[in-house]
Design a protein around this motif. Structure first.
Motif, PDB file in Angstrom:
ATOM      1  N   MET A   1      43.044  26.120  89.335  1.00 25.85           N
ATOM      2  CA  MET A   1      43.704  26.427  88.088  1.00 25.85           C
ATOM      3  C   MET A   1      43.880  25.119  87.346  1.00 25.85           C
ATOM      4  O   MET A   1      44.018  24.080  87.944  1.00 25.85           O
ATOM      5  N   GLY A   2      43.951  25.171  86.097  1.00 22.40           N
ATOM      6  CA  GLY A   2      44.117  23.955  85.305  1.00 22.40           C
ATOM      7  C   GLY A   2      45.569  23.613  85.114  1.00 22.40           C
ATOM      8  O   GLY A   2      46.468  24.273  85.624  1.00 22.40           O
ATOM      9  N   GLU A   3      45.781  22.530  84.435  1.00 25.49           N
ATOM     10  CA  GLU A   3      47.157  22.137  84.158  1.00 25.49           C
ATOM     11  C   GLU A   3      47.734  23.029  83.091  1.00 25.49           C
ATOM     12  O   GLU A   3      47.059  23.419  82.153  1.00 25.49           O
ATOM     13  N   ARG A   4      48.985  23.344  83.209  1.00 23.08           N
ATOM     14  CA  ARG A   4      49.669  24.136  82.190  1.00 23.08           C
ATOM     15  C   ARG A   4      50.515  23.197  81.365  1.00 23.08           C
ATOM     16  O   ARG A   4      51.259  22.404  81.907  1.00 23.08           O
ATOM     17  N   LYS A   5      50.357  23.298  80.052  1.00 22.40           N
ATOM     18  CA  LYS A   5      51.165  22.467  79.175  1.00 22.40           C
ATOM     19  C   LYS A   5      52.223  23.348  78.532  1.00 22.40           C
ATOM     20  O   LYS A   5      51.940  24.459  78.114  1.00 22.40           O
ATOM     21  N   LEU A   6      53.406  22.848  78.464  1.00 20.69           N
ATOM     22  CA  LEU A   6      54.476  23.559  77.794  1.00 20.69           C
ATOM     23  C   LEU A   6      54.417  23.215  76.318  1.00 20.69           C
ATOM     24  O   LEU A   6      54.215  22.069  75.940  1.00 20.69           O
ATOM     25  N   LEU A   7      54.568  24.206  75.464  1.00 17.75           N
ATOM     26  CA  LEU A   7      54.527  23.982  74.036  1.00 17.75           C
ATOM     27  C   LEU A   7      55.910  23.625  73.528  1.00 17.75           C
ATOM     28  O   LEU A   7      56.889  24.297  73.814  1.00 17.75           O
ATOM     29  N   SER A   8      55.932  22.578  72.817  1.00 15.13           N
ATOM     30  CA  SER A   8      57.223  22.183  72.263  1.00 15.13           C
ATOM     31  C   SER A   8      57.475  22.972  70.989  1.00 15.13           C
ATOM     32  O   SER A   8      56.566  23.504  70.383  1.00 15.13           O
ATOM     33  N   PRO A   9      58.707  23.058  70.545  1.00 19.03           N
ATOM     34  CA  PRO A   9      59.043  23.796  69.317  1.00 19.03           C
ATOM     35  C   PRO A   9      58.322  23.244  68.092  1.00 19.03           C
ATOM     36  O   PRO A   9      58.002  23.983  67.163  1.00 19.03           O
ATOM     37  N   GLU A  10      57.995  21.961  68.098  1.00 22.90           N
ATOM     38  CA  GLU A  10      57.302  21.373  66.942  1.00 22.90           C
ATOM     39  C   GLU A  10      55.876  21.912  66.842  1.00 22.90           C
ATOM     40  O   GLU A  10      55.386  22.224  65.757  1.00 22.90           O
ATOM     41  N   ILE A  11      55.185  22.029  67.992  1.00 19.66           N
ATOM     42  CA  ILE A  11      53.819  22.555  67.984  1.00 19.66           C
ATOM     43  C   ILE A  11      53.830  24.015  67.559  1.00 19.66           C
ATOM     44  O   ILE A  11      52.964  24.468  66.787  1.00 19.66           O
ATOM     45  N   VAL A  12      54.805  24.779  68.003  1.00 22.66           N
ATOM     46  CA  VAL A  12      54.929  26.178  67.602  1.00 22.66           C
ATOM     47  C   VAL A  12      55.147  26.265  66.098  1.00 22.66           C
ATOM     48  O   VAL A  12      54.536  27.089  65.404  1.00 22.66           O
ATOM     49  N   GLN A  13      55.990  25.416  65.541  1.00 22.61           N
ATOM     50  CA  GLN A  13      56.278  25.431  64.105  1.00 22.61           C
ATOM     51  C   GLN A  13      55.028  25.082  63.299  1.00 22.61           C
ATOM     52  O   GLN A  13      54.734  25.702  62.286  1.00 22.61           O
ATOM     53  N   VAL A  14      54.244  24.080  63.750  1.00 22.41           N
ATOM     54  CA  VAL A  14      53.016  23.680  63.062  1.00 22.41           C
ATOM     55  C   VAL A  14      52.035  24.855  63.068  1.00 22.41           C
ATOM     56  O   VAL A  14      51.395  25.161  62.051  1.00 22.41           O
ATOM     57  N   THR A  15      51.923  25.537  64.188  1.00 23.80           N
ATOM     58  CA  THR A  15      51.019  26.689  64.292  1.00 23.80           C
ATOM     59  C   THR A  15      51.463  27.814  63.355  1.00 23.80           C
ATOM     60  O   THR A  15      50.641  28.425  62.656  1.00 23.80           O
ATOM     61  N   VAL A  16      52.740  28.100  63.317  1.00 20.54           N
ATOM     62  CA  VAL A  16      53.273  29.145  62.426  1.00 20.54           C
ATOM     63  C   VAL A  16      53.000  28.780  60.979  1.00 20.54           C
ATOM     64  O   VAL A  16      52.602  29.628  60.161  1.00 20.54           O
ATOM     65  N   ASP A  17      53.179  27.498  60.623  1.00 20.16           N
ATOM     66  CA  ASP A  17      52.916  27.053  59.247  1.00 20.16           C
ATOM     67  C   ASP A  17      51.448  27.242  58.875  1.00 20.16           C
ATOM     68  O   ASP A  17      51.120  27.696  57.777  1.00 20.16           O
ATOM     69  N   LYS A  18      50.545  26.904  59.806  1.00 19.90           N
ATOM     70  CA  LYS A  18      49.114  27.057  59.529  1.00 19.90           C
ATOM     71  C   LYS A  18      48.752  28.545  59.385  1.00 19.90           C
ATOM     72  O   LYS A  18      47.950  28.913  58.525  1.00 19.90           O
ATOM     73  N   VAL A  19      49.323  29.400  60.216  1.00 25.61           N
ATOM     74  CA  VAL A  19      49.081  30.837  60.102  1.00 25.61           C
ATOM     75  C   VAL A  19      49.572  31.339  58.751  1.00 25.61           C
ATOM     76  O   VAL A  19      48.900  32.145  58.081  1.00 25.61           O
ATOM     77  N   ASN A  20      50.709  30.872  58.285  1.00 25.26           N
ATOM     78  CA  ASN A  20      51.246  31.272  56.975  1.00 25.26           C
ATOM     79  C   ASN A  20      50.322  30.825  55.845  1.00 25.26           C
ATOM     80  O   ASN A  20      50.107  31.564  54.875  1.00 25.26           O
ATOM     81  N   ILE A  21      49.775  29.597  55.966  1.00 20.44           N
ATOM     82  CA  ILE A  21      48.849  29.095  54.939  1.00 20.44           C
ATOM     83  C   ILE A  21      47.589  29.962  54.901  1.00 20.44           C
ATOM     84  O   ILE A  21      47.111  30.353  53.837  1.00 20.44           O
ATOM     85  N   ILE A  22      47.067  30.288  56.085  1.00 23.71           N
ATOM     86  CA  ILE A  22      45.863  31.129  56.160  1.00 23.71           C
ATOM     87  C   ILE A  22      46.145  32.504  55.560  1.00 23.71           C
ATOM     88  O   ILE A  22      45.339  33.047  54.789  1.00 23.71           O
ATOM     89  N   GLN A  23      47.303  33.098  55.866  1.00 24.17           N
ATOM     90  CA  GLN A  23      47.661  34.399  55.304  1.00 24.17           C
ATOM     91  C   GLN A  23      47.779  34.343  53.785  1.00 24.17           C
ATOM     92  O   GLN A  23      47.338  35.255  53.083  1.00 24.17           O
ATOM     93  N   ALA A  24      48.360  33.256  53.274  1.00 22.24           N
ATOM     94  CA  ALA A  24      48.510  33.114  51.823  1.00 22.24           C
ATOM     95  C   ALA A  24      47.144  33.013  51.144  1.00 22.24           C
ATOM     96  O   ALA A  24      46.908  33.616  50.088  1.00 22.24           O
ATOM     97  N   LYS A  25      46.225  32.239  51.764  1.00 21.62           N
ATOM     98  CA  LYS A  25      44.887  32.099  51.180  1.00 21.62           C
ATOM     99  C   LYS A  25      44.124  33.422  51.230  1.00 21.62           C
ATOM    100  O   LYS A  25      43.429  33.786  50.275  1.00 21.62           O
ATOM    101  N   LEU A  26      44.239  34.158  52.332  1.00 20.56           N
ATOM    102  CA  LEU A  26      43.605  35.472  52.425  1.00 20.56           C
ATOM    103  C   LEU A  26      44.147  36.417  51.365  1.00 20.56           C
ATOM    104  O   LEU A  26      43.399  37.172  50.731  1.00 20.56           O
ATOM    105  N   LYS A  27      45.457  36.394  51.145  1.00 16.86           N
ATOM    106  CA  LYS A  27      46.080  37.246  50.123  1.00 16.86           C
ATOM    107  C   LYS A  27      45.561  36.890  48.738  1.00 16.86           C
ATOM    108  O   LYS A  27      45.262  37.770  47.926  1.00 16.86           O
ATOM    109  N   ALA A  28      45.408  35.585  48.456  1.00 17.91           N
ATOM    110  CA  ALA A  28      44.902  35.143  47.153  1.00 17.91           C
ATOM    111  C   ALA A  28      43.466  35.638  46.947  1.00 17.91           C
ATOM    112  O   ALA A  28      43.100  36.114  45.864  1.00 17.91           O
ATOM    113  N   VAL A  29      42.647  35.526  47.992  1.00 17.57           N
ATOM    114  CA  VAL A  29      41.258  35.980  47.897  1.00 17.57           C
ATOM    115  C   VAL A  29      41.207  37.497  47.689  1.00 17.57           C
ATOM    116  O   VAL A  29      40.447  38.003  46.866  1.00 17.57           O
ATOM    117  N   GLN A  30      42.012  38.260  48.418  1.00 14.09           N
ATOM    118  CA  GLN A  30      42.043  39.712  48.264  1.00 14.09           C
ATOM    119  C   GLN A  30      42.477  40.104  46.857  1.00 14.09           C
ATOM    120  O   GLN A  30      41.917  41.013  46.244  1.00 14.09           O
TER     121      GLN A  30
END
Length: 138
Positions: A1-30
């Protein structure tokens, strides 16, 4: 098995922000695609037909009661061996000329025996004259 990395709250927040940006761009295109479609869309308009069709309900039908005096007359038709028959022309109902590019074709509307006027057909006049000259004696 590989190493398991714990996600810090900052990485989770960055991911959520990127998902929000992608959703906003998809909405604009639609929205942009919808605006293009709305410009080209035409509302369909339907005309109400003024024809009235004769309709009856099946409950209006009655059972047929046999009546020996009710006899239908059927015309005698001479059948050939292959069960076909010749429809004899009885009257010319009209004349017409069909203009083609290089020639004119004379047509006659022919009523045949055992047909109604609506079933009359257009035939070439020269062929009808050669096969049925008695139709053109008038």
């Amino acid at each position: 098995m590989g190493e398991r990395k714990l996600l810090s709250p900052e990485i989770v927040q960055v991911t959520v922000d990127k998902v929000n940006i992608i959703q906003a761009k998809l909405k604009a295109v639609q929205d942009r695609q919808k605006s293009y479609g709305d410009v080209r869309r035409k509302d369909l308009k339907f005309e109400e037909l003024s024809r009235v069709h004769d309709v009856f309900h099946i409950s209006m039908l009655r059972k047929y009661i046999s009546d020996p005096s009710h006899v239908l007359e059927t015309p005698e038709i001479e059948l050939r061996d292959d069960l076909s028959y010749e429809e004899q022309p009885v009257q010319i109902l009209g004349r017409e000329e069909k203009r083609l590019r290089n020639k004119i074709i004379a047509l006659v509307k022919v009523l045949r025996r055992n047909q109604i006027v609506e079933e009359a057909t257009w035939e070439r006049e020269d062929q009808m004259r050669s096969q049925y000259p008695y139709l053109f004696q008038n």
